[in-house]
Design a protein around this motif. Sequence first.
Motif, PDB file in Angstrom:
ATOM      1  N   ALA A  24       0.614  -1.158   0.184  1.00  0.00           N
ATOM      2  CA  ALA A  24       0.121  -0.029  -0.049  1.00  0.00           C
ATOM      3  C   ALA A  24       0.807   1.348  -0.069  1.00  0.00           C
ATOM      4  CB  ALA A  24      -0.926  -0.193   0.982  1.00  0.00           C
ATOM      5  N   MET A  25       1.868   1.193   0.635  1.00  0.00           N
ATOM      6  CA  MET A  25       2.800   2.389   0.919  1.00  0.00           C
ATOM      7  C   MET A  25       3.411   2.675  -0.298  1.00  0.00           C
ATOM      8  SD  MET A  25       5.997   2.897   3.172  1.00  0.00           S
ATOM      9  CE  MET A  25       7.138   2.015   1.964  1.00  0.00           C
ATOM     10  N   ARG A  26       3.987   1.706  -1.219  1.00  0.00           N
ATOM     11  CA  ARG A  26       4.584   1.795  -2.475  1.00  0.00           C
ATOM     12  C   ARG A  26       3.331   2.456  -3.426  1.00  0.00           C
ATOM     13  NH1 ARG A  26       7.537  -3.665  -2.369  1.00  0.00           N
ATOM     14  NH2 ARG A  26       9.529  -3.043  -1.224  1.00  0.00           N
ATOM     15  N   LEU A  27       2.275   1.770  -3.356  1.00  0.00           N
ATOM     16  CA  LEU A  27       1.022   2.308  -4.302  1.00  0.00           C
ATOM     17  C   LEU A  27       1.008   3.748  -4.279  1.00  0.00           C
ATOM     18  CD1 LEU A  27      -1.279  -0.576  -4.211  1.00  0.00           C
ATOM     19  CD2 LEU A  27      -0.207   0.031  -6.017  1.00  0.00           C
ATOM     20  N   ARG A  28       0.996   4.165  -2.887  1.00  0.00           N
ATOM     21  CA  ARG A  28       0.831   5.582  -2.461  1.00  0.00           C
ATOM     22  C   ARG A  28       2.098   6.504  -2.902  1.00  0.00           C
ATOM     23  NH1 ARG A  28      -0.180   6.485   3.718  1.00  0.00           N
ATOM     24  NH2 ARG A  28       1.693   5.364   3.663  1.00  0.00           N
ATOM     25  N   ALA A  29       3.333   5.765  -2.798  1.00  0.00           N
ATOM     26  CA  ALA A  29       4.142   6.526  -3.177  1.00  0.00           C
ATOM     27  C   ALA A  29       4.438   6.966  -4.797  1.00  0.00           C
ATOM     28  CB  ALA A  29       5.519   5.708  -2.840  1.00  0.00           C
ATOM     29  N   ASN A  30       3.695   6.063  -5.853  1.00  0.00           N
ATOM     30  CA  ASN A  30       3.654   5.947  -6.948  1.00  0.00           C
ATOM     31  C   ASN A  30       2.381   6.833  -7.394  1.00  0.00           C
ATOM     32  OD1 ASN A  30       5.729   4.140  -7.150  1.00  0.00           O
ATOM     33  ND2 ASN A  30       4.703   2.292  -7.555  1.00  0.00           N
ATOM     34  N   GLY A  31       1.485   7.320  -6.474  1.00  0.00           N
ATOM     35  CA  GLY A  31       0.434   8.190  -6.854  1.00  0.00           C
ATOM     36  C   GLY A  31      -0.671   7.618  -7.597  1.00  0.00           C
ATOM     37  N   GLN A  32      -0.787   6.074  -7.597  1.00  0.00           N
ATOM     38  CA  GLN A  32      -1.428   5.194  -8.191  1.00  0.00           C
ATOM     39  C   GLN A  32      -2.907   5.093  -7.410  1.00  0.00           C
ATOM     40  OE1 GLN A  32       0.624   1.881  -8.729  1.00  0.00           O
ATOM     41  NE2 GLN A  32       1.664   2.366 -10.552  1.00  0.00           N
ATOM     42  N   VAL A  33      -3.499   6.248  -7.092  1.00  0.00           N
ATOM     43  CA  VAL A  33      -4.854   6.381  -6.354  1.00  0.00           C
ATOM     44  C   VAL A  33      -5.780   6.766  -7.169  1.00  0.00           C
ATOM     45  CG1 VAL A  33      -6.089   7.304  -4.200  1.00  0.00           C
ATOM     46  CG2 VAL A  33      -3.630   6.638  -4.160  1.00  0.00           C
ATOM     47  N   ASN A  34      -6.815   5.912  -7.309  1.00  0.00           N
ATOM     48  CA  ASN A  34      -8.050   6.475  -8.197  1.00  0.00           C
ATOM     49  C   ASN A  34      -9.208   7.223  -7.423  1.00  0.00           C
ATOM     50  OD1 ASN A  34      -7.124   3.245  -8.929  1.00  0.00           O
ATOM     51  ND2 ASN A  34      -7.336   4.577 -10.668  1.00  0.00           N
ATOM     52  N   ASP A  35      -9.299   7.131  -6.072  1.00  0.00           N
ATOM     53  CA  ASP A  35     -10.268   7.732  -5.492  1.00  0.00           C
ATOM     54  C   ASP A  35     -10.050   8.042  -3.996  1.00  0.00           C
ATOM     55  OD1 ASP A  35     -12.910   9.070  -5.428  1.00  0.00           O
ATOM     56  OD2 ASP A  35     -14.030   7.190  -5.685  1.00  0.00           O
ATOM     57  N   ASP A  36     -10.800   8.898  -3.440  1.00  0.00           N
ATOM     58  CA  ASP A  36     -10.623   9.102  -2.103  1.00  0.00           C
ATOM     59  C   ASP A  36     -12.017   8.847  -1.370  1.00  0.00           C
ATOM     60  OD1 ASP A  36      -7.908  11.016  -1.439  1.00  0.00           O
ATOM     61  OD2 ASP A  36      -8.845  11.231  -3.432  1.00  0.00           O
ATOM     62  N   ILE A  37     -11.979   8.360  -0.141  1.00  0.00           N
ATOM     63  CA  ILE A  37     -13.010   7.642   0.732  1.00  0.00           C
ATOM     64  C   ILE A  37     -12.831   8.371   2.093  1.00  0.00           C
ATOM     65  CG2 ILE A  37     -14.438   6.129   1.689  1.00  0.00           C
ATOM     66  CD1 ILE A  37     -13.753   4.200  -0.676  1.00  0.00           C
ATOM     67  N   ASP A  38     -13.809   8.961   2.785  1.00  0.00           N
ATOM     68  CA  ASP A  38     -13.741   9.461   4.162  1.00  0.00           C
ATOM     69  C   ASP A  38     -14.108   8.317   5.023  1.00  0.00           C
ATOM     70  OD1 ASP A  38     -13.031  12.165   4.243  1.00  0.00           O
ATOM     71  OD2 ASP A  38     -14.937  12.735   4.319  1.00  0.00           O
ATOM     72  N   LEU A  39     -13.313   7.968   6.138  1.00  0.00           N
ATOM     73  CA  LEU A  39     -13.711   6.860   7.193  1.00  0.00           C
ATOM     74  C   LEU A  39     -15.075   7.024   7.487  1.00  0.00           C
ATOM     75  CD1 LEU A  39     -12.351   4.312   8.176  1.00  0.00           C
ATOM     76  CD2 LEU A  39     -11.461   5.615  10.253  1.00  0.00           C
ATOM     77  N   ASP A  40     -15.785   8.121   7.791  1.00  0.00           N
ATOM     78  CA  ASP A  40     -16.859   8.178   8.184  1.00  0.00           C
ATOM     79  C   ASP A  40     -17.856   7.770   7.199  1.00  0.00           C
ATOM     80  OD1 ASP A  40     -15.750   9.548  10.488  1.00  0.00           O
ATOM     81  OD2 ASP A  40     -16.166  11.521   9.925  1.00  0.00           O
ATOM     82  N   ASP A  41     -17.790   7.642   5.861  1.00  0.00           N
ATOM     83  CA  ASP A  41     -18.512   7.220   5.036  1.00  0.00           C
ATOM     84  C   ASP A  41     -18.646   5.708   4.716  1.00  0.00           C
ATOM     85  OD1 ASP A  41     -19.448   9.768   4.639  1.00  0.00           O
ATOM     86  OD2 ASP A  41     -17.909  10.010   2.793  1.00  0.00           O
ATOM     87  N   MET A  42     -17.554   4.924   5.434  1.00  0.00           N
ATOM     88  CA  MET A  42     -17.847   3.509   5.336  1.00  0.00           C
ATOM     89  C   MET A  42     -18.295   2.850   6.431  1.00  0.00           C
ATOM     90  SD  MET A  42     -13.479   3.156   4.458  1.00  0.00           S
ATOM     91  CE  MET A  42     -13.352   1.729   3.873  1.00  0.00           C
ATOM     92  N   ASP A  43     -18.791   1.784   6.134  1.00  0.00           N
ATOM     93  CA  ASP A  43     -19.593   0.672   6.894  1.00  0.00           C
ATOM     94  C   ASP A  43     -18.808   0.163   7.925  1.00  0.00           C
ATOM     95  OD1 ASP A  43     -22.210   1.385   5.610  1.00  0.00           O
ATOM     96  OD2 ASP A  43     -21.561  -0.221   3.990  1.00  0.00           O
ATOM     97  N   PHE A  44     -19.142   0.323   9.335  1.00  0.00           N
ATOM     98  CA  PHE A  44     -18.078  -0.391  10.286  1.00  0.00           C
ATOM     99  C   PHE A  44     -18.797  -1.426  10.930  1.00  0.00           C
ATOM    100  CE2 PHE A  44     -16.377  -0.132  14.749  1.00  0.00           C
ATOM    101  CZ  PHE A  44     -15.247  -0.587  14.532  1.00  0.00           C
TER     102      PHE A  44
END
Length: 153
Positions: A79-99
């Motif tokens: 995950a850290m490498r993906l982030r470093a490569n900027g390969q992120v398609n979307d953003d989510i707020d934790l508050d919007d996720m089901d827990f």
Amino acid sequence: MLKDYYAILGISEDATLTEIKQQYQKLLLINHPDKQQQNQSQMTSSSTPTLIPLQDIKEAWEYLRLPAQRAFYDSSLKAMRLRANGQVNDDIDLDDMDFDEETGIYSSPCRCSGEYVITEDELELGVDIVVCSTCSLIVRIHYEIADDQDYAN
Ligand SMILES: [Zn+2]
């Protein structure tokens, strides 16, 4: 920020536990403070190997010695490498996720039929990048950490 313990130990990421252990023990010997002085007096400066902090070597072993912990570390590293490569398609707020309180797992549906899943443990370790369970889309999860401790410290 996670350290790359495979690079620290100088082993491949699919090394077996036996290989990791052997390399760990070897590095402990090579990098032991007493040994370092010996090496330095025997060798010319050009052939002195780069010293690895004992702390890093021990930390690497602690992370990689248990299969479950290693699997978790591997996914965090990925995950850290993906982030470093900027390969992120979307953003989510934790508050919007089901827990799910029983399992401690947050989830959010993907636009395919899959879902993004992250556990409380992962969040505590600072993981914020999740790959869809089905397709290859990647999201970054935004959240506030109540206890702002540096895990690598
Ligand atoms: Zn998907």
